[in-house]
Design an enzyme around this catalytic site. Structure first.
Site, PDB file in Angstrom:
ATOM      1  N   GLY B  21       0.960  -1.113  -0.025  1.00 44.51           N
ATOM      2  CA  GLY B  21       0.066  -0.061   0.085  1.00 44.51           C
ATOM      3  C   GLY B  21       0.997   1.032   0.148  1.00 44.51           C
ATOM      4  CB  VAL B 148      -0.296   4.299   6.501  1.00 43.94           C
ATOM      5  CG1 VAL B 148       0.079   5.169   5.445  1.00 43.94           C
ATOM      6  CG2 VAL B 148      -1.379   3.107   5.980  1.00 43.94           C
ATOM      7  CG  ASP B 149      -0.800  -0.626   8.190  1.00 40.33           C
ATOM      8  OD1 ASP B 149      -1.531  -0.110   8.152  1.00 40.33           O
ATOM      9  OD2 ASP B 149      -0.610  -1.732   7.328  1.00 40.33           O
ATOM     10  N   GLY B 196      -6.333   0.307  10.146  1.00 41.56           N
ATOM     11  CA  GLY B 196      -5.610  -0.136  11.025  1.00 41.56           C
ATOM     12  C   GLY B 196      -6.394  -1.674  11.353  1.00 41.56           C
ATOM     13  NE  ARG B 197      -9.317  -6.316   7.386  1.00 44.88           N
ATOM     14  CZ  ARG B 197     -10.520  -5.892   7.683  1.00 44.88           C
ATOM     15  NH1 ARG B 197     -11.222  -4.861   7.717  1.00 44.88           N
ATOM     16  NH2 ARG B 197     -11.482  -6.910   6.999  1.00 44.88           N
ATOM     17  CE1 TYR B 302      -6.903   1.855  -0.696  1.00 46.47           C
ATOM     18  CE2 TYR B 302      -7.554   2.479  -2.648  1.00 46.47           C
ATOM     19  CZ  TYR B 302      -7.180   1.604  -1.949  1.00 46.47           C
ATOM     20  OH  TYR B 302      -7.029   0.228  -2.468  1.00 46.47           O
ATOM     21  NE  ARG B 305      -3.254   3.697   0.587  1.00 45.86           N
ATOM     22  CZ  ARG B 305      -3.411   2.229   0.199  1.00 45.86           C
ATOM     23  NH1 ARG B 305      -3.384   1.122   1.315  1.00 45.86           N
ATOM     24  NH2 ARG B 305      -3.416   1.795  -1.068  1.00 45.86           N
TER      25      ARG B 305
END
Lengths: 425, 425
Positions: B21, B148-149, B196-197, B302, B305
């Protein structure tokens, strides 16, 4: 006559109120009002939560705020004094409310009332402008334009719209760069849902993100057109096959041929409610079901209308200007008018503010011209670009704090001492 | 040995690829790589669509880009060369892919490979770093951090995270001002769903929007905690009764006590699919059903990010710095390392870049410390603020065009002439 009334032409106080959905620049209008009134030596009261504050005698004394706090309103989103959705009935239907308002106005020597909102607010301001004749209380009422929906009659555009248009165009551009880079192995279709229940102004603004068949957004869905599933899917497929990916911008108000909102017709939540809403997930499911493409969708909701950090300079300036003009009109003795934006030139873009009768604005709705939607129904025309482009031009400076966040002002909002018995609207 | 190989220490070409991503600052890393390599006289090829481009011999010659285009990458979101989600198998499981990569590397005299991504990409870079020993092709492989995570091991933070954190904090602040002004007669509960899974880093960053029980966000829902419906509803109710409204920020990965994603457990689309997703609408329906409050929800997807227009200065600087450092490490002959960000001081915030072994990073996941979530589970602690606050500081300048949109660069991405037969990964 109230004992505190002064004899000059500017004797009395001015009441300002915010109404309906707020925008990222409605407080710039408040700043325009307060700064112009201060310069003329007129005290501004603000009604807390719109017309409700006037009915409840819940008033705020803006003279307790510093000059720098008022200046900071120019870059602070939301409604600094609170807003409301509340429509006054006609005098015949609810005389008690009008009499109450007059009591409140009289108790606080309010001689000018400025109501900052959309169609409904223009109607409220118009009704109040007539109480001088009907109920014998001398007041000047000015409607001040504000709505992200851009649907007020007469004015060329509405303060609040240019900034949501800019936010939408920027977001469409940025998210599309993301999708383009991932399309080879991941998301092929991205759907952005924007506000616009009845008119596609905001969706149309997304079209400014790019120009030409291969530039995003590739498809715009307007509430003005009945949704044609086959044509939509064919266009998505052709775009993915040609470009590699596809960005769709959909107005929340997209309806099927039967006139139902797609957001309500297509999906139910765990409790069977239709209001869960969102046309984007319905379209996404359709794309997946019929074309098999991986999708993502976004629904920025309030983020789009509060994004002062991405506001349009033109919009912020117009929002401030209508506030100043409203004070000028009021103090000049005008009644039942609204300062509207008149476009005098597309290129270079030029505009001015003029008074227009509220009677021509209240309860009317400006539709997006049919000539703004391309013949295939999925894009905007050159005429739309000519109209929209100037409204997102320029950036509106914003101070940031050391914490990396915009420095938005929180007013003191000091209450004016109530003089009347309580009233329940 | 390839006939074009030069004899100096910097003989050969460098291959850079983007993976997974994308972020709003991954191209700043690309700019750091290309500018540093140019300064050392080394040519940079970029693989189109990540490692896939390397396998397909689909390479881009970045020397065809002007210096100003490369500089413009510093402020352009998305992945300028295309990215992919593709994980190399082990050498034992797919030797053909490794042999193909070596063919491509040899054909284009590639002596350094820089892979810009997250955990999986670190794994790919690590595997490739070993082909010198295992397959006899001498190459230096450097992993370059991006996600981004914010879940890469060893590094203090991950380029890309600070900007999505800033976007999220700003959006929470702005939308909450909107809700606050409308709450009297309209929306009382606003729910913002963020990415944020598996970890709540981005949700936690929303907490920077305000501090204290009455400041938004009033409730943060983390994937680290099982969702407690009763406690959530009680907190929403108490907040609305005390403050007048309530902002909830929910991580997309919020799960129920049975470990199911709320987004999947709670809602079905018209076709019966669970993937329609979105935890925000599920929470909104719950609030409406059990408490009767009017709600709105947003799901920026999206937009969060890719929002380079709201990027963090610290983040953009770190993204650029890891790109430069990766080139330094590669040309110094290092192999199987990643430039990581080391925090040397919280206040004033100070950081530096150091090499860390990929073996300590690949396939690991940095969880958010339990000490970052407040005891009641609905907010962030002082420790979290100390960690997060510096990462969103400063604004990253962005040129805008006369059209009111950010001036993002579109590279030429000129293809390098292929020398090998086609290969289907």
């Amino acid at each position: 006559m109230s004992p505190v009334r002064r004899s000059s032409a500017t004797a009395g106080n001015l009441l300002y109120a915010q109404s309906g959905g707020v925008t990222s620049v409605i407080n710039a209008t408040a700043a325009g009002v307060i700064e112009a009134a201060r310069a003329r030596g007129v005290k501004v009261y603000a009604a807390r939560n719109g017309i409700l504050g006037a009915l409840r005698e819940d008033l705020i004394d803006t003279s307790k705020e510093t000059a720098s706090a008022i200046t900071a309103l120019r870059h602070t989103p939301g409604g600094a004094f609170g807003s409301c959705r509340y429509k006054l009935k006609s005098l015949a239907d609810n005389r008690a409310e009008y009499e109450r308002l007059i009591e409140v106005f009289r108790a606080h020597d309010i001689r000018w009332f400025l109501y900052n909102g959309g169609n409904d607010s223009a109607d409220t301001a118009l009704k109040l402008s007539q109480i001088g004749k009907t109920l014998g209380y001398d007041i000047r009422c000015i409607g001040v334009p504000k709505t992200v929906d851009n649907d007020l009659a007469v004015t060329d555009c509405c303060p609040g719209f240019g900034s949501v248009a800019k936010y939408t165009a920027i977001s469409t551009l940025e998210a599309s760069l993301d999708v383009a880079s991932m399309a080879e192995t991941s998301t092929k279709v991205f759907i952005l849902e924007v506000m616009g229940r009845h008119a596609g102004w905001i969706a149309a603004a997304a079209g400014l993100a790019g120009e030409g068949a291969d530039a995003a957004p590739h498809i715009i869905l307007f509430p003005e057109n009945a949704f044609d599933e086959a044509a939509f899917l064919a266009r998505v497929k052709a775009t993915v096959e040609r470009v590699g990916w596809c960005t769709v911008v959909a107005s929340e108000g997209v309806r099927n041929a039967a006139g139902q909102f797609l957001a309500e017709a297509g999906t139910r939540d765990a409790f069977g409610h239709a209001q869960l809403g969102g046309v984007a997930p319905v379209l996404a499911a359709l794309v997946k079901e019929k074309l098999g493409y991986k999708y993502h969708w976004a629904l920025p909701d309030y983020l789009q209308r509060s994004a002062r950090h991405a506001a349009s300079k033109v919009d912020a300036e117009q929002a401030f200007a209508v506030g100043r003009a409203a004070v000028d009109y009021a103090l000049a003795g005008m009644n039942a008018v609204m300062p509207v934006i008149v476009r005098t030139s597309d290129a270079p873009y030029r505009w001015k503010i003029e008074p227009a009768p509220l009677a021509k604005i209240a309860n009317r709705e400006k539709k997006m011209p049919r000539s703004f939607i391309s013949r295939d129904g999925f894009g905007i025309t050159a005429a739309a670009r000519r109209y929209l482009a100037p409204l997102i031009r320029g950036e509106a400076p914003l101070p940031y704090g050391r914490n990396g966040l915009p420095s938005y002002v929180q007013l003191k909002n000091a209450a004016v001492t109530a003089r009347l018995p309580a009233f329940k609207p």
